[in-house]
Scaffold this motif. Structure first.
Motif, short mmCIF file in Angstrom:
data_model
loop_
_atom_site.label_atom_id
_atom_site.label_comp_id
_atom_site.label_asym_id
_atom_site.label_seq_id
_atom_site.Cartn_x
_atom_site.Cartn_y
_atom_site.Cartn_z
N SER A 1 54.11 -38.85 23.25
CA SER A 1 52.77 -39.22 22.78
C SER A 1 51.85 -38.01 22.60
O SER A 1 50.97 -38.03 21.75
N SER B 1 50.83 -43.97 23.02
CA SER B 1 51.93 -44.09 23.99
C SER B 1 52.73 -45.38 23.86
O SER B 1 53.88 -45.44 24.29
N PRO C 1 46.68 -38.81 23.44
CA PRO C 1 48.07 -39.24 23.64
C PRO C 1 48.19 -40.70 24.11
O PRO C 1 49.09 -41.42 23.66
N ASP C 2 47.28 -41.15 24.95
CA ASP C 2 47.33 -42.53 25.42
C ASP C 2 47.21 -43.55 24.29
O ASP C 2 47.75 -44.65 24.38
#
Length: 91
Positions: free
Chosen positions: A24, A18, A14-15
């Motif tokens: 995300s 983002s 997800p990062d």
């Protein structure tokens, strides 16, 4: 020869998404589903360089696209992959 390519090298967290997506986690789940779908639909004897290029190019094609969080279901992901592959295989 696709078994020589590790799909895990192309998966995201997800990062990684983002900067473009408020959701995300959903974006990463959908992105990773696209990667798995592309890998699964590749011919068993595809050239490893070609498959690696196709998997890597998903990032440019989809990572920042708002559509990434709008997939309704798996059939939409399959459709996206089919369209993506059609463009990738044009001369």
């Amino acid at each position: 020869m696709k078994e020589l390519v590790s799909v895990h090298e192309f998966l995201v967290q997800p990062d990684d998404l983002s900067d473009w997506h408020l959701e995300s986690e959903l974006a990463a789940d959908n992105y990773n589903q696209v990667i798995h779908c592309l890998y699964q639909n590749a011919d068993e004897d595809i050239d490893t360089e070609k498959l690696t290029t196709q998997l890597a190019n998903v990032w440019q094609a989809l990572a920042a696209d708002e559509y990434l969080t709008e997939f309704e279901d798996e059939s939409e992901i399959v459709t996206w992959v089919e369209e993506y592959l059609a463009v990738q295989t044009k001369p």
